[in-house]
Design a protein around this motif. Sequence first.
Motif, PDB file in Angstrom:
ATOM      1  N   LEU A 259       3.135  -6.505   5.133  1.00  0.00           N
ATOM      2  CA  LEU A 259       2.764  -7.692   4.358  1.00  0.00           C
ATOM      3  C   LEU A 259       3.664  -7.864   3.139  1.00  0.00           C
ATOM      4  CD1 LEU A 259      -1.131  -7.251   4.508  1.00  0.00           C
ATOM      5  CD2 LEU A 259       0.280  -8.783   5.894  1.00  0.00           C
ATOM      6  N   GLY A 260       4.902  -7.364   3.242  1.00  0.00           N
ATOM      7  CA  GLY A 260       5.879  -7.557   2.189  1.00  0.00           C
ATOM      8  C   GLY A 260       5.818  -6.575   1.053  1.00  0.00           C
ATOM      9  N   ALA A 261       4.984  -5.541   1.142  1.00  0.00           N
ATOM     10  CA  ALA A 261       4.829  -4.603   0.027  1.00  0.00           C
ATOM     11  C   ALA A 261       4.493  -3.215   0.566  1.00  0.00           C
ATOM     12  CB  ALA A 261       3.734  -5.079  -0.920  1.00  0.00           C
ATOM     13  N   PRO A 262       4.804  -2.163  -0.197  1.00  0.00           N
ATOM     14  CA  PRO A 262       4.485  -0.803   0.265  1.00  0.00           C
ATOM     15  C   PRO A 262       2.988  -0.518   0.185  1.00  0.00           C
ATOM     16  CG  PRO A 262       5.416  -0.739  -1.934  1.00  0.00           C
ATOM     17  CD  PRO A 262       5.529  -2.149  -1.476  1.00  0.00           C
ATOM     18  N   PHE A 263       2.483   0.229   1.155  1.00  0.00           N
ATOM     19  CA  PHE A 263       1.086   0.663   1.098  1.00  0.00           C
ATOM     20  C   PHE A 263       0.969   2.179   1.195  1.00  0.00           C
ATOM     21  CE2 PHE A 263       1.906  -0.089   5.593  1.00  0.00           C
ATOM     22  CZ  PHE A 263       1.224   0.918   6.261  1.00  0.00           C
ATOM     23  N   GLY A 264       2.080   2.877   1.075  1.00  0.00           N
ATOM     24  CA  GLY A 264       2.051   4.333   1.079  1.00  0.00           C
ATOM     25  C   GLY A 264       3.446   4.901   1.179  1.00  0.00           C
TER      26      GLY A 264
ATOM     27  N   PRO B  69     -15.433   3.585   7.920  1.00  0.00           N
ATOM     28  CA  PRO B  69     -14.997   3.957   9.269  1.00  0.00           C
ATOM     29  C   PRO B  69     -14.606   2.751  10.123  1.00  0.00           C
ATOM     30  CG  PRO B  69     -16.906   5.258   8.640  1.00  0.00           C
ATOM     31  CD  PRO B  69     -16.707   4.242   7.553  1.00  0.00           C
ATOM     32  N   GLY B  70     -15.327   1.624   9.941  1.00  0.00           N
ATOM     33  CA  GLY B  70     -14.981   0.414  10.691  1.00  0.00           C
ATOM     34  C   GLY B  70     -13.635  -0.145  10.279  1.00  0.00           C
ATOM     35  N   ASN B  71     -13.325  -0.102   8.989  1.00  0.00           N
ATOM     36  CA  ASN B  71     -12.011  -0.541   8.519  1.00  0.00           C
ATOM     37  C   ASN B  71     -10.913   0.297   9.169  1.00  0.00           C
ATOM     38  OD1 ASN B  71     -13.178  -0.912   5.082  1.00  0.00           O
ATOM     39  ND2 ASN B  71     -13.191  -2.419   6.721  1.00  0.00           N
ATOM     40  N   ILE B  72     -11.100   1.618   9.162  1.00  0.00           N
ATOM     41  CA  ILE B  72     -10.083   2.525   9.689  1.00  0.00           C
ATOM     42  C   ILE B  72      -9.918   2.327  11.194  1.00  0.00           C
ATOM     43  CG2 ILE B  72      -9.503   4.958  10.035  1.00  0.00           C
ATOM     44  CD1 ILE B  72     -11.038   5.465   7.351  1.00  0.00           C
ATOM     45  N   ALA B  73     -11.039   2.185  11.904  1.00  0.00           N
ATOM     46  CA  ALA B  73     -10.961   1.941  13.353  1.00  0.00           C
ATOM     47  C   ALA B  73     -10.272   0.614  13.645  1.00  0.00           C
ATOM     48  CB  ALA B  73     -12.366   1.949  13.962  1.00  0.00           C
ATOM     49  N   GLY B  74     -10.374  -0.343  12.703  1.00  0.00           N
ATOM     50  CA  GLY B  74      -9.730  -1.645  12.877  1.00  0.00           C
ATOM     51  C   GLY B  74      -8.270  -1.663  12.477  1.00  0.00           C
ATOM     52  N   GLY B  75      -7.706  -0.501  12.088  1.00  0.00           N
ATOM     53  CA  GLY B  75      -6.282  -0.412  11.821  1.00  0.00           C
ATOM     54  C   GLY B  75      -5.885  -0.359  10.366  1.00  0.00           C
ATOM     55  N   LEU B  76      -6.856  -0.296   9.437  1.00  0.00           N
ATOM     56  CA  LEU B  76      -6.526  -0.218   8.013  1.00  0.00           C
ATOM     57  C   LEU B  76      -6.374   1.247   7.620  1.00  0.00           C
ATOM     58  CD1 LEU B  76      -8.879  -3.016   6.665  1.00  0.00           C
ATOM     59  CD2 LEU B  76      -6.409  -3.122   7.045  1.00  0.00           C
ATOM     60  N   ALA B  77      -5.144   1.677   7.484  1.00  0.00           N
ATOM     61  CA  ALA B  77      -4.856   3.100   7.304  1.00  0.00           C
ATOM     62  C   ALA B  77      -5.340   3.628   5.969  1.00  0.00           C
ATOM     63  CB  ALA B  77      -3.352   3.343   7.448  1.00  0.00           C
ATOM     64  N   ASN B  78      -5.330   2.800   4.928  1.00  0.00           N
ATOM     65  CA  ASN B  78      -5.774   3.250   3.611  1.00  0.00           C
ATOM     66  C   ASN B  78      -6.151   2.037   2.765  1.00  0.00           C
ATOM     67  OD1 ASN B  78      -3.380   2.148   2.565  1.00  0.00           O
ATOM     68  ND2 ASN B  78      -2.307   4.107   2.574  1.00  0.00           N
ATOM     69  N   VAL B  79      -6.613   2.300   1.544  1.00  0.00           N
ATOM     70  CA  VAL B  79      -7.088   1.210   0.691  1.00  0.00           C
ATOM     71  C   VAL B  79      -5.934   0.337   0.215  1.00  0.00           C
ATOM     72  CG1 VAL B  79      -6.990   2.468  -1.510  1.00  0.00           C
ATOM     73  CG2 VAL B  79      -8.688   0.654  -1.192  1.00  0.00           C
TER      74      VAL B  79
END
Length: 543
Positions: A70-75, A381-391
Amino acid sequence: MPAPNFHLATIAVLAVPETDNVAAVVRPYLPTGTQIRLPSGGALTLPAPAHTGQSIALRRIAKNAPVIALGAPFGLSRRAIAAGEVVDAGNIKPELPPRWRPPAGRNGANKKVAGRARASEGNAAAANLPAAFAGFHRPDGRIGVRNYVAVVTSGMCAASEAREIARRARAELYSRQRYPNVDGVVAVVQESGCGMPDGAAVDCLNRLLGQAIAHPNIGAALYIDLGCGKTCLACSTPHLRAAVPAYNQRVRPLGIQASGGSRRAIAAGLERIEELLEFANQSQRAPAPLSALTLGVKCGGSDRWSGLTANPALGWAADRLVAAGGTVLIGEVPELQGAAHRVLLRRAATPAAARKLAAAQRRFQRYAAMFGEDYRENPSPGNIAGGLANVYLKSLGALAKSGTSPLRDVLDYGEPAGARRGLMVVYSPGYDQISTPALFLGGAQIVGFTTGRGTGIGCALGPVLKISTNSALARDNEDIDVDAGGMLPGAEDGQPPRADLAATGQAILERVLAIANGDYRPRAEASGIHDEFKIWESLWPTL
């Protein structure tokens, strides 16, 4: 059997080709060995299976290098990540490059603020916005999009009676035919009111109760109290009188102990509700300027598609409303972390707004630390299962629903926007049951709520529009009002997206205006069971 071979555009979404080094998989399943042709002309091979929503590396990412979406680092990578490898919490850490700053040309650098403001009239015209909507004009000058009769509790000790009064009133007293100008009877139940310290805590609760009763979507209210708590009738009535215009006409008090117990209180409450229905029915919709409309933007049950479809589409609608002079509120401070926080800081219209946003993040970090917790542990857990690796990845997607308008101010929890206009942040947690009412307490008349996993949540103070991030959810879940999944390529056939950002955003905006005019009831509201309302009680100790 030869390995599957696809072009990236048919099986994944690459949001910002100029910067991103990962793409989100659309196909339900890609087996080991799948060949993927890249837009650059190169290719990669999956070293392991990948599933829908997961992010795959498009090239080798060195150890401690930024992972960008999304144009920015997330980790930062914990180790070297091979091209085609799934990127998740196991191989990235929630840290940002120390000196990373948002590029000046993306997502609202300060020098772009004036230009966006000058372009606002054109943005509003492009969205085909009407000049007005039909709302309920209240004595304080605010405009409601609903005309509810509310049963408001002083605390949990009156909750059962309040819910029963509202249920029976809907079944026995209210009908649209009998009260054509009333939109229903709702229970506004909160869990505090006693077992709390005197002084600032009780004052805060009384202020929040007054704001709930005075909300422009509430035409009249029954305030029900057990009789001996810290928000009892004798204790709270002076505060409520000061907060609610035309209090004597709009509010009826009811004490359970004074009535002789629960059954008698319910009977007395129904008599008062009938009076309040008659009073509220005298209000009628009348034209109001679009600048009087405040939209809350919210996400819950999010997935990887949230930041690619529903959130940016809701943000598109939000920008058009702001351009027309309206207001947009976004909450969930712990879901505006990392690069998203830095991007939003660059969008601050004034140094004061930037300072308040930075202070809100530090304040929430201290709040979590009081309990010995790390506020980065937000994804479910639902966020992570949906592909969101971290906050940080979740936050980048969450920010998209704010659009690109300048950030004008930051409101404290329960602070009304008042006469302020434009985009503002509301200090609140990410928890849906608290952050959704917080938007209404800040002044929103409608909340646009995006979801990738599905949720039926509504709110007692107003309509909540549910927007799905993917078409499978819209097809299978009866709680969805608008499908933003058409922005994705076909999950099974790889066909191009059916809709673009502008078309999806326009569909959301048109549905928001239909709600404002009373022409559409979102499914949560129409269900008759979703009148959630929760105050953030952990702001004070329980005694």
